[in-house]
Design a protein around this motif. Structure first.
Motif, PDB file in Angstrom:
ATOM      1  N   LEU A   1       0.861  -1.178   0.000  1.00 57.02           N
ATOM      2  CA  LEU A   1       0.000   0.000   0.000  1.00 57.02           C
ATOM      3  C   LEU A   1       0.899   1.229   0.000  1.00 57.02           C
ATOM      4  O   LEU A   1       1.698   1.415   0.910  1.00 57.02           O
ATOM      5  CB  LEU A   1      -0.927  -0.013   1.208  1.00 57.02           C
ATOM      6  CG  LEU A   1      -1.798  -1.273   1.309  1.00 57.02           C
ATOM      7  CD1 LEU A   1      -2.503  -1.338   2.650  1.00 57.02           C
ATOM      8  CD2 LEU A   1      -2.796  -1.321   0.176  1.00 57.02           C
ATOM      9  N   GLY A   2       0.769   2.063  -1.005  1.00 52.18           N
ATOM     10  CA  GLY A   2       1.700   3.164  -1.222  1.00 52.18           C
ATOM     11  C   GLY A   2       1.460   4.429  -0.432  1.00 52.18           C
ATOM     12  O   GLY A   2       2.272   5.334  -0.472  1.00 52.18           O
ATOM     13  N   SER A   3       0.334   4.498   0.287  1.00 58.11           N
ATOM     14  CA  SER A   3       0.061   5.729   1.035  1.00 58.11           C
ATOM     15  C   SER A   3      -0.842   5.420   2.218  1.00 58.11           C
ATOM     16  O   SER A   3      -1.446   4.348   2.289  1.00 58.11           O
ATOM     17  CB  SER A   3      -0.631   6.760   0.134  1.00 58.11           C
ATOM     18  OG  SER A   3      -1.934   6.315  -0.205  1.00 58.11           O
ATOM     19  N   ASP A   4      -0.933   6.363   3.143  1.00 57.25           N
ATOM     20  CA  ASP A   4      -1.846   6.214   4.269  1.00 57.25           C
ATOM     21  C   ASP A   4      -3.277   6.111   3.779  1.00 57.25           C
ATOM     22  O   ASP A   4      -4.076   5.337   4.307  1.00 57.25           O
ATOM     23  CB  ASP A   4      -1.712   7.387   5.239  1.00 57.25           C
ATOM     24  CG  ASP A   4      -0.418   7.361   6.026  1.00 57.25           C
ATOM     25  OD1 ASP A   4       0.258   6.315   6.042  1.00 57.25           O
ATOM     26  OD2 ASP A   4      -0.077   8.399   6.630  1.00 57.25           O
ATOM     27  N   GLU A   5      -3.613   6.912   2.779  1.00 58.13           N
ATOM     28  CA  GLU A   5      -4.968   6.895   2.224  1.00 58.13           C
ATOM     29  C   GLU A   5      -5.303   5.513   1.653  1.00 58.13           C
ATOM     30  O   GLU A   5      -6.395   4.989   1.875  1.00 58.13           O
ATOM     31  CB  GLU A   5      -5.104   7.958   1.146  1.00 58.13           C
ATOM     32  CG  GLU A   5      -6.517   8.073   0.586  1.00 58.13           C
ATOM     33  CD  GLU A   5      -6.639   9.184  -0.438  1.00 58.13           C
ATOM     34  OE1 GLU A   5      -7.169   8.893  -1.520  1.00 58.13           O
ATOM     35  OE2 GLU A   5      -6.208  10.309  -0.156  1.00 58.13           O
ATOM     36  N   ALA A   6      -4.366   4.911   0.938  1.00 57.10           N
ATOM     37  CA  ALA A   6      -4.589   3.579   0.372  1.00 57.10           C
ATOM     38  C   ALA A   6      -4.765   2.546   1.485  1.00 57.10           C
ATOM     39  O   ALA A   6      -5.619   1.660   1.393  1.00 57.10           O
ATOM     40  CB  ALA A   6      -3.433   3.195  -0.539  1.00 57.10           C
ATOM     41  N   ALA A   7      -3.977   2.662   2.551  1.00 53.90           N
ATOM     42  CA  ALA A   7      -4.086   1.745   3.677  1.00 53.90           C
ATOM     43  C   ALA A   7      -5.427   1.906   4.382  1.00 53.90           C
ATOM     44  O   ALA A   7      -6.084   0.912   4.720  1.00 53.90           O
ATOM     45  CB  ALA A   7      -2.939   1.978   4.656  1.00 53.90           C
ATOM     46  N   GLU A   8      -5.853   3.136   4.607  1.00 57.37           N
ATOM     47  CA  GLU A   8      -7.146   3.385   5.251  1.00 57.37           C
ATOM     48  C   GLU A   8      -8.291   2.835   4.415  1.00 57.37           C
ATOM     49  O   GLU A   8      -9.225   2.232   4.946  1.00 57.37           O
ATOM     50  CB  GLU A   8      -7.325   4.880   5.498  1.00 57.37           C
ATOM     51  CG  GLU A   8      -6.402   5.422   6.572  1.00 57.37           C
ATOM     52  CD  GLU A   8      -6.429   6.930   6.683  1.00 57.37           C
ATOM     53  OE1 GLU A   8      -7.202   7.590   5.941  1.00 57.37           O
ATOM     54  OE2 GLU A   8      -5.669   7.472   7.503  1.00 57.37           O
ATOM     55  N   ASP A   9      -8.227   3.019   3.105  1.00 60.13           N
ATOM     56  CA  ASP A   9      -9.255   2.503   2.213  1.00 60.13           C
ATOM     57  C   ASP A   9      -9.272   0.974   2.235  1.00 60.13           C
ATOM     58  O   ASP A   9     -10.327   0.350   2.278  1.00 60.13           O
ATOM     59  CB  ASP A   9      -9.025   3.014   0.787  1.00 60.13           C
ATOM     60  CG  ASP A   9     -10.127   2.578  -0.158  1.00 60.13           C
ATOM     61  OD1 ASP A   9     -11.310   2.871   0.135  1.00 60.13           O
ATOM     62  OD2 ASP A   9      -9.807   1.923  -1.176  1.00 60.13           O
ATOM     63  N   PHE A  10      -8.088   0.364   2.223  1.00 62.76           N
ATOM     64  CA  PHE A  10      -7.981  -1.088   2.260  1.00 62.76           C
ATOM     65  C   PHE A  10      -8.620  -1.651   3.525  1.00 62.76           C
ATOM     66  O   PHE A  10      -9.412  -2.587   3.473  1.00 62.76           O
ATOM     67  CB  PHE A  10      -6.503  -1.496   2.174  1.00 62.76           C
ATOM     68  CG  PHE A  10      -6.284  -2.979   2.224  1.00 62.76           C
ATOM     69  CD1 PHE A  10      -6.463  -3.755   1.090  1.00 62.76           C
ATOM     70  CD2 PHE A  10      -5.892  -3.594   3.402  1.00 62.76           C
ATOM     71  CE1 PHE A  10      -6.263  -5.118   1.130  1.00 62.76           C
ATOM     72  CE2 PHE A  10      -5.693  -4.959   3.456  1.00 62.76           C
ATOM     73  CZ  PHE A  10      -5.876  -5.725   2.307  1.00 62.76           C
ATOM     74  N   ILE A  11      -8.304  -1.056   4.674  1.00 60.47           N
ATOM     75  CA  ILE A  11      -8.849  -1.518   5.954  1.00 60.47           C
ATOM     76  C   ILE A  11     -10.365  -1.336   5.991  1.00 60.47           C
ATOM     77  O   ILE A  11     -11.093  -2.192   6.481  1.00 60.47           O
ATOM     78  CB  ILE A  11      -8.200  -0.760   7.133  1.00 60.47           C
ATOM     79  CG1 ILE A  11      -6.715  -1.070   7.220  1.00 60.47           C
ATOM     80  CG2 ILE A  11      -8.897  -1.059   8.441  1.00 60.47           C
ATOM     81  CD1 ILE A  11      -6.369  -2.500   7.499  1.00 60.47           C
ATOM     82  N   ALA A  12     -10.845  -0.230   5.458  1.00 54.58           N
ATOM     83  CA  ALA A  12     -12.280   0.081   5.508  1.00 54.58           C
ATOM     84  C   ALA A  12     -13.107  -0.803   4.583  1.00 54.58           C
ATOM     85  O   ALA A  12     -14.286  -1.048   4.861  1.00 54.58           O
ATOM     86  CB  ALA A  12     -12.497   1.549   5.155  1.00 54.58           C
ATOM     87  N   THR A  13     -12.522  -1.289   3.497  1.00 55.45           N
ATOM     88  CA  THR A  13     -13.329  -1.983   2.485  1.00 55.45           C
ATOM     89  C   THR A  13     -12.996  -3.459   2.308  1.00 55.45           C
ATOM     90  O   THR A  13     -13.618  -4.124   1.488  1.00 55.45           O
ATOM     91  CB  THR A  13     -13.155  -1.291   1.116  1.00 55.45           C
ATOM     92  OG1 THR A  13     -11.770  -1.351   0.735  1.00 55.45           O
ATOM     93  CG2 THR A  13     -13.626   0.149   1.172  1.00 55.45           C
ATOM     94  N   THR A  14     -12.035  -3.992   3.070  1.00 54.62           N
ATOM     95  CA  THR A  14     -11.588  -5.361   2.868  1.00 54.62           C
ATOM     96  C   THR A  14     -11.969  -6.249   4.040  1.00 54.62           C
ATOM     97  O   THR A  14     -11.898  -5.833   5.192  1.00 54.62           O
ATOM     98  CB  THR A  14     -10.057  -5.387   2.694  1.00 54.62           C
ATOM     99  OG1 THR A  14      -9.720  -4.536   1.604  1.00 54.62           O
ATOM    100  CG2 THR A  14      -9.548  -6.774   2.404  1.00 54.62           C
ATOM    101  N   ASP A  15     -12.357  -7.479   3.748  1.00 61.57           N
ATOM    102  CA  ASP A  15     -12.623  -8.477   4.782  1.00 61.57           C
ATOM    103  C   ASP A  15     -11.276  -9.059   5.205  1.00 61.57           C
ATOM    104  O   ASP A  15     -10.707  -9.913   4.522  1.00 61.57           O
ATOM    105  CB  ASP A  15     -13.538  -9.562   4.237  1.00 61.57           C
ATOM    106  CG  ASP A  15     -13.861 -10.634   5.266  1.00 61.57           C
ATOM    107  OD1 ASP A  15     -13.470 -10.485   6.449  1.00 61.57           O
ATOM    108  OD2 ASP A  15     -14.500 -11.621   4.879  1.00 61.57           O
ATOM    109  N   LEU A  16     -10.750  -8.589   6.338  1.00 59.64           N
ATOM    110  CA  LEU A  16      -9.418  -8.991   6.776  1.00 59.64           C
ATOM    111  C   LEU A  16      -9.360 -10.431   7.277  1.00 59.64           C
ATOM    112  O   LEU A  16      -8.271 -10.974   7.455  1.00 59.64           O
ATOM    113  CB  LEU A  16      -8.913  -8.037   7.857  1.00 59.64           C
ATOM    114  CG  LEU A  16      -8.716  -6.592   7.409  1.00 59.64           C
ATOM    115  CD1 LEU A  16      -8.294  -5.719   8.583  1.00 59.64           C
ATOM    116  CD2 LEU A  16      -7.705  -6.504   6.276  1.00 59.64           C
ATOM    117  N   THR A  17     -10.501 -11.083   7.484  1.00 61.89           N
ATOM    118  CA  THR A  17     -10.486 -12.481   7.920  1.00 61.89           C
ATOM    119  C   THR A  17      -9.971 -13.405   6.819  1.00 61.89           C
ATOM    120  O   THR A  17      -9.641 -14.554   7.084  1.00 61.89           O
ATOM    121  CB  THR A  17     -11.885 -12.944   8.370  1.00 61.89           C
ATOM    122  OG1 THR A  17     -12.787 -12.845   7.260  1.00 61.89           O
ATOM    123  CG2 THR A  17     -12.394 -12.096   9.531  1.00 61.89           C
TER     124      THR A  17
END
Length: 59
Positions: A11-27
């Motif tokens: 993930l190349g930026s904080d914004e990309a990381a925040e979006d990933f966490i918000a929209t991805t099923d981490l299980t």
């Protein structure tokens, strides 16, 4: 076999990381290899002075 087999993408930026966490099923990810990382937000401006046994200060 475990269903947690997806690898993490870079993930190349904080914004990309925040979006990933918000929209991805981490299980679906095996996060067992992650380690805690500690870092300073701002560097220290001065080093603390050491006091010798004779009462003199130094660096």
């Amino acid at each position: 076999m475990s269903s947690k087999n997806r690898s993490m993408s870079s993930l190349g930026s904080d914004e990309a990381a925040e979006d990933f966490i918000a929209t991805t099923d981490l299980t679906k990810y095996d996060l067992s290899g992650f380690r805690l990382m500690r870092f300073e937000i701002e560097p220290k401006t001065t080093m603390p002075r050491k006091i010798s046994c004779c009462g003199r200060t130094g660096r």
